[in-house]
Design a protein around this motif. Structure first.
Motif, PDB file in Angstrom:
ATOM      1  N   MET A 142       1.006  -1.321   0.012  1.00 57.23           N
ATOM      2  CA  MET A 142      -0.066   0.131  -0.072  1.00 57.23           C
ATOM      3  C   MET A 142       0.788   1.185  -0.128  1.00 57.23           C
ATOM      4  N   ALA A 143       0.305   2.229  -0.679  1.00 57.69           N
ATOM      5  CA  ALA A 143       0.843   3.650  -0.644  1.00 57.69           C
ATOM      6  C   ALA A 143       2.626   3.603  -0.683  1.00 57.69           C
ATOM      7  N   TRP A 144       3.395   3.853   0.597  1.00 56.01           N
ATOM      8  CA  TRP A 144       4.645   4.170   0.182  1.00 56.01           C
ATOM      9  C   TRP A 144       5.312   3.056  -0.462  1.00 56.01           C
ATOM     10  N   VAL A 145       4.685   1.834   0.246  1.00 54.71           N
ATOM     11  CA  VAL A 145       5.446   0.419  -0.300  1.00 54.71           C
ATOM     12  C   VAL A 145       5.456   0.062  -1.968  1.00 54.71           C
ATOM     13  N   THR A 146       4.519   0.940  -2.598  1.00 50.55           N
ATOM     14  CA  THR A 146       4.292   0.612  -3.969  1.00 50.55           C
ATOM     15  C   THR A 146       5.401   1.345  -4.984  1.00 50.55           C
ATOM     16  N   GLN A 147       6.463   1.986  -4.143  1.00 50.62           N
ATOM     17  CA  GLN A 147       7.478   2.567  -4.948  1.00 50.62           C
ATOM     18  C   GLN A 147       8.485   1.425  -5.189  1.00 50.62           C
ATOM     19  N   PHE A 148       8.367   0.476  -4.121  1.00 52.55           N
ATOM     20  CA  PHE A 148       9.236  -1.083  -4.609  1.00 52.55           C
ATOM     21  C   PHE A 148       8.702  -1.917  -5.466  1.00 52.55           C
ATOM     22  N   VAL A 149       7.632  -1.605  -5.914  1.00 53.44           N
ATOM     23  CA  VAL A 149       7.020  -2.726  -6.801  1.00 53.44           C
ATOM     24  C   VAL A 149       6.425  -1.998  -8.183  1.00 53.44           C
ATOM     25  N   GLY A 150       7.213  -1.020  -8.414  1.00 55.58           N
ATOM     26  CA  GLY A 150       7.045  -0.363  -9.780  1.00 55.58           C
ATOM     27  C   GLY A 150       5.987   0.756  -9.670  1.00 55.58           C
ATOM     28  N   GLY A 151       5.710   1.107  -8.548  1.00 51.73           N
ATOM     29  CA  GLY A 151       4.637   2.135  -8.371  1.00 51.73           C
ATOM     30  C   GLY A 151       5.296   3.675  -8.196  1.00 51.73           C
ATOM     31  N   ASP A 152       4.560   4.395  -7.843  1.00 54.32           N
ATOM     32  CA  ASP A 152       5.009   5.934  -7.488  1.00 54.32           C
ATOM     33  C   ASP A 152       5.185   6.152  -5.921  1.00 54.32           C
ATOM     34  N   GLY A 153       4.949   5.134  -5.025  1.00 53.60           N
ATOM     35  CA  GLY A 153       4.928   5.365  -3.536  1.00 53.60           C
ATOM     36  C   GLY A 153       3.395   5.999  -3.215  1.00 53.60           C
ATOM     37  N   THR A 154       2.406   6.009  -4.060  1.00 54.47           N
ATOM     38  CA  THR A 154       1.163   6.516  -3.639  1.00 54.47           C
ATOM     39  C   THR A 154       0.104   5.233  -3.949  1.00 54.47           C
ATOM     40  N   ARG A 155      -1.006   5.320  -3.420  1.00 54.76           N
ATOM     41  CA  ARG A 155      -2.301   4.486  -3.778  1.00 54.76           C
ATOM     42  C   ARG A 155      -2.048   3.188  -3.587  1.00 54.76           C
ATOM     43  N   ARG A 156      -2.771   2.274  -4.041  1.00 51.56           N
ATOM     44  CA  ARG A 156      -2.558   0.936  -3.844  1.00 51.56           C
ATOM     45  C   ARG A 156      -2.075   0.254  -5.252  1.00 51.56           C
ATOM     46  N   LYS A 157      -1.162  -0.857  -5.039  1.00 50.60           N
ATOM     47  CA  LYS A 157      -1.126  -1.587  -6.315  1.00 50.60           C
ATOM     48  C   LYS A 157      -1.438  -3.115  -5.970  1.00 50.60           C
ATOM     49  N   VAL A 158      -2.293  -3.552  -6.512  1.00 50.57           N
ATOM     50  CA  VAL A 158      -2.970  -4.716  -6.345  1.00 50.57           C
ATOM     51  C   VAL A 158      -2.561  -5.830  -7.236  1.00 50.57           C
ATOM     52  N   PHE A 159      -1.824  -6.806  -6.809  1.00 55.83           N
ATOM     53  CA  PHE A 159      -1.620  -8.172  -7.566  1.00 55.83           C
ATOM     54  C   PHE A 159      -2.597  -9.098  -7.330  1.00 55.83           C
ATOM     55  N   ARG A 160      -3.002  -9.803  -8.409  1.00 61.38           N
ATOM     56  CA  ARG A 160      -4.006 -10.950  -8.076  1.00 61.38           C
ATOM     57  C   ARG A 160      -3.109 -12.187  -8.655  1.00 61.38           C
ATOM     58  N   GLU A 161      -2.914 -13.134  -7.874  1.00 59.33           N
ATOM     59  CA  GLU A 161      -1.806 -14.186  -7.926  1.00 59.33           C
ATOM     60  C   GLU A 161      -2.672 -15.395  -7.750  1.00 59.33           C
ATOM     61  N   ALA A 162      -2.528 -16.608  -8.792  1.00 62.40           N
ATOM     62  CA  ALA A 162      -3.019 -17.695  -8.688  1.00 62.40           C
ATOM     63  C   ALA A 162      -2.229 -18.453  -7.612  1.00 62.40           C
ATOM     64  N   VAL A 163      -2.966 -19.096  -6.783  1.00 63.59           N
ATOM     65  CA  VAL A 163      -2.253 -19.760  -5.701  1.00 63.59           C
ATOM     66  C   VAL A 163      -2.037 -21.293  -5.867  1.00 63.59           C
ATOM     67  N   ALA A 164      -0.676 -21.557  -5.964  1.00 62.26           N
ATOM     68  CA  ALA A 164      -0.415 -22.992  -6.080  1.00 62.26           C
ATOM     69  C   ALA A 164      -0.742 -23.713  -4.978  1.00 62.26           C
ATOM     70  N   ALA A 165      -0.882 -24.924  -5.048  1.00 58.07           N
ATOM     71  CA  ALA A 165      -1.017 -26.087  -4.103  1.00 58.07           C
ATOM     72  C   ALA A 165       0.362 -25.883  -3.158  1.00 58.07           C
ATOM     73  N   GLY A 166       0.047 -25.662  -1.857  1.00 62.11           N
ATOM     74  CA  GLY A 166       1.143 -25.642  -0.995  1.00 62.11           C
ATOM     75  C   GLY A 166       1.840 -24.180  -0.844  1.00 62.11           C
ATOM     76  N   ALA A 167       1.351 -23.245  -1.484  1.00 59.11           N
ATOM     77  CA  ALA A 167       1.896 -22.170  -1.285  1.00 59.11           C
ATOM     78  C   ALA A 167       1.862 -21.424  -0.083  1.00 59.11           C
ATOM     79  N   THR A 168       2.888 -20.577   0.243  1.00 60.70           N
ATOM     80  CA  THR A 168       3.076 -19.999   1.693  1.00 60.70           C
ATOM     81  C   THR A 168       2.819 -18.654   1.646  1.00 60.70           C
ATOM     82  N   VAL A 169       2.816 -17.915   2.630  1.00 55.51           N
ATOM     83  CA  VAL A 169       3.205 -16.436   2.505  1.00 55.51           C
ATOM     84  C   VAL A 169       4.398 -16.075   2.188  1.00 55.51           C
TER      85      VAL A 169
END
Lengths: 92, 646
Positions: free
Chosen positions: A1-28
């Motif tokens: 969210m917000a400040w963190v988005t600068q590290f995932v290709g955003g500008d450090g504002t707003r949200r950046k939402v990733f929708r990921e398919a979850v493989a069997a056995g996937a963990t945090v």
């Protein structure tokens, strides 16, 4: 969210939402590791330099609860779970 | 500390720089006795400088030595210590620092509370490391310090003025506008002995904790005005100091967490804490923002860009932290205000149910100008709003005033009643703990405070157990460890489960002392958010000492022990180390819903006491702890026959 988005290709504002398919056995941990592979800057700030622990800069929540409550880093993730990355608290 | 005294009613310090001094020190304390009007200088030795450093460390030592148990916060013999430290005035970011140390009005125990701006630098350039005020003036005075000359002057023309008006008036009176003079003063709240009155200066910097403004008011000292002096201040190793300052600045600009501070100060706090359930909303009654709240407006860039704004940096600071801004809309359009810190957004906003940045920004500055602690303000006003909503306080009790959640204009009117001690404002002027005890009944259960009477920061600590434990056990009138900075530097994990009682208590206890060290340097805690080794490198270069982090933590823990010993002498023991029922309640919604800190409280205390080396039953630092810190002389005081019987 917000400040963190600068590290995932955003500008450090707003949200950046990733929708990921979850493989069997996937963990945090594996979900975050995959994301870190795609975004090296996230890897730098999310993880400790040595070892596989989270660093001090980003708070990880699963379904709005901080790690340690409903989930740990090694808990399995299910379809529909929501992982949130928040900036660390920086004082008043 | 016992030194020769030079008696004068005004004092002139024309001495050249003492060649025996470590770098970074002016070499003298300025002593002021308001009862007699005497002012004198007190030199201190290099050995004492290394032992007490300045700021919180020097203040704790003076408080312990000079304020006995029978001298309460409003007694003339209480000391008001305005101290800076060895980095103040040197070219390290944020080094205008001021530490106020005294016996405070909220807990009637120790206080160490900090502010920045230019005070510390101006004081050093005038030839002093600290000002120690004692006594009580027979009429209102202010202290003027101008290049080594100190005088007490009539303050009648300043009475009733708020802190910004006071600064304006003193700048005009002395012909020294802007950064040519630093002014720290009390507002109407301090004049009227409001228990949570603060001391504010340089338009927006506030030493806010534990009623230090009430202490200043009790002494009838309206302001301290220090012209930017011309006395030399040298660093022992100028090149080394520049290198250390550069390393600190680089760290602040590149460390991911510090970088957010560098760019936006504490503006990210609202969203970050909201995400963790730690944003206090409507007096802890919920953790869900009011319906219709636009959280995107609370992103730091949006908050700042919503106002016409300008940087308002402190001494030698390169952070984009402090700002002034102009109210853009509404009834106060065009007014100049100080951009709120996170604590202001919380205390003058979310805690009282207001989520309008423009309204909060205006109210926050009114709080600073009238000069009360914005944390306690939030808990007092939020409590009144909740009590009125639930029918525990009536409109008639409040002199016809209706306070609904989020109504900042009504909150400002109540602020005025508190500052003037009008009607029910007299009850509220005592702070929310005492007000709740006075009103009693179901209203009492709604109040947020600690057993010692100090004010929690503007967070919902039910989702930040570290800070609740720190606040309740602290001996500074506020939290005394603060959120860990680079915890791995102390062998601690980078991240813990915030609801793991053992990990929380171990974390708080292990970091005890770092903040005391930072608060003794004359620098801002936002610019000391770097590795301890960087701070020690700067201190070494400034002074010429070889100073390492082990000595820094030894010093910090020693200072913490002195403050604790002082609090114990004041009667503030471990039985008071608990949250009020509301402060320690279970959140009903939000990310921390259901987390019960009270259930784990005793367990956390057990671990914390073991970690810091204090006795769990009596609260006293253990003899072995005292010996390890070189405080052997406290053993007979704390553990002698008289105390053993307690």
């Amino acid at each position: 969210m917000a400040w963190v988005t600068q590290f995932v290709g955003g500008d450090g504002t707003r949200r950046k939402v990733f929708r990921e398919a979850v493989a069997a056995g996937a963990t945090v941990r594996s979900i975050l590791a995959d994301l870190s592979d795609r975004y090296p800057r996230l890897r730098e700030v999310l993880w400790e330099r040595s070892g596989g622990d989270l660093g001090e800069h980003i708070e990880v929540l699963v379904n709005d609860a901080v790690l340690g409550l409903s989930h740990t880093l090694d808990s399995e993730v299910r379809e529909g779970d929501r992982i949130t990355l928040l900036g660390q608290y920086t004082g008043g | 500390m016992r030194y020769p005294v030079i008696e004068e009613s005004t004092v002139r310090s024309d001495d050249p720089v003492r060649q025996d001094l470590p770098g970074g020190y002016a070499g003298s304390l300025l002593r002021v006795d308001l009862t007699s009007g005497r002012i004198w200088t007190q030199p201190w030795t290099p050995a004492e400088m290394r032992q007490y450093l300045g700021g919180a460390g020097l203040g704790a030592q003076l408080l312990w030595e000079e304020v006995p148990a029978e001298v309460g916060w409003d007694h003339p013999d209480n000391r008001l210590i305005l101290a800076t430290g060895p980095l103040a005035g040197l070219p390290v970011w944020g080094t205008g620092g001021l530490s106020v140390v005294t016996r405070g009005a909220m807990t009637n125990g120790a206080t160490s509370t900090q502010a920045n701006g230019f005070f510390g630098a101006c004081l050093k350039y005038s030839g002093f490391d600290a000002i120690v005020v004692q006594g009580q003036a027979s009429r209102w005075v202010y202290l003027s310090v101008h290049d080594g000359v100190a005088e007490l002057r009539d303050a009648a023309f300043l009475l009733g003025k708020d802190t910004w008006q006071t600064q304006d008036a003193l700048h005009a009176r002395h012909g020294l506008p802007g950064h040519q003079m630093s002014v720290y003063s009390i507002g109407p709240a301090g004049e009227n002995l409001v228990r949570f009155a603060a001391i504010a200066g340089d338009y927006g910097h506030v030493a806010s904790k534990n009623g230090c403004g009430a202490v200043m008011g009790a002494k009838r000292l309206k302001a301290v005005a220090i012209a930017r002096g011309t006395k030399a201040l040298r660093a022992a190793d100028p090149q080394g100091l520049f290198q250390a300052a550069d390393e600190i600045a680089y760290d602040l600009k590149t460390n991911p967490t510090a970088k957010s501070l560098y760019e936006y100060g504490t503006l990210w706090g609202v969203l970050n804490l909201h995400g963790q359930g730690a944003l206090p909303i409507k007096n802890y009654t919920t953790n869900i923002p009011p319906e219709g709240t636009d959280l995107a407006a609370w992103e730091a860039p949006s908050l700042r860009q919503g106002f016409d704004h300008r940087g308002h940096q402190c001494n030698a600071c390169g952070m984009h932290h402090c700002h002034m801004q102009v109210i853009p809309t509404g009834p106060h359009r065009g007014e100049l205000v100080d951009e709120p810190e996170y604590e202001g957004w919380a205390g003058a906003g979310w805690a009282i149910g207001c989520t309008d940045p423009v309204a909060i920004s205006w109210l926050n500055t009114q709080v600073d100008r009238a000069c009360v602690d914005v944390n306690e303000f939030g808990w007092v006003i939020g409590w009144v709003m909740e009590c009125q909503e639930k029918g525990y306080l009536t409109k008639e009790q409040l002199g016809g005033l209706e306070l609904r959640w989020g109504d900042v204009e009504a909150a400002a009117r109540l602020l005025h009643m508190i500052n003037q001690r009008q009607g029910f404002g007299t009850v509220l002027a005592e702070g929310v703990k005492r007000a709740a005890e006075t009103v009693g009944g179901p209203a009492a259960a709604c109040a947020i405070y600690t057993g010692k009477g100090s004010s929690p920061r503007g967070h919902d600590h039910r989702a930040r157990w570290e800070e609740m434990l720190d606040t309740c056990t602290g001996s500074t009138g506020t939290l005394e460890t603060g959120p860990p900075v680079h915890p791995t530097e102390f062998g601690m994990p980078a991240r813990i489960n915030p609801f793991d009682p053992d990990a929380v208590a171990k974390n708080v206890g292990t970091h005890l002392g770092r903040r005391h060290f930072e608060d003794s340097l004359g620098a801002c805690i936002f610019t000391t958010r770097t590795l301890m080794e960087n701070l020690c490198r700067a201190l070494s270069a400034a002074t010429g000492w070889e100073y390492r982090k082990e000595e820094a933590m030894h010093f910090g823990r020693r200072t913490a022990v002195l403050l604790r010993a002082f609090d114990l002498r004041c009667g503030l023991g471990p039985e008071l180390e608990r949250p009020s029922p509301r402060y320690g309640s279970i959140p009903v919604d939000g990310p921390a819903k259901g987390q019960d800190v009270a259930r784990h409280w005793e367990q956390m205390l057990d671990v914390w006491y073991e970690t810091v080396g204090y006795d769990r039953k009596t609260g006293r630092p253990l003899p072995e702890t005292l010996r390890a810190l070189g405080l052997d002389d406290l053993i007979p005081v704390l553990w002698g026959p008289e105390n053993r019987r307690r």
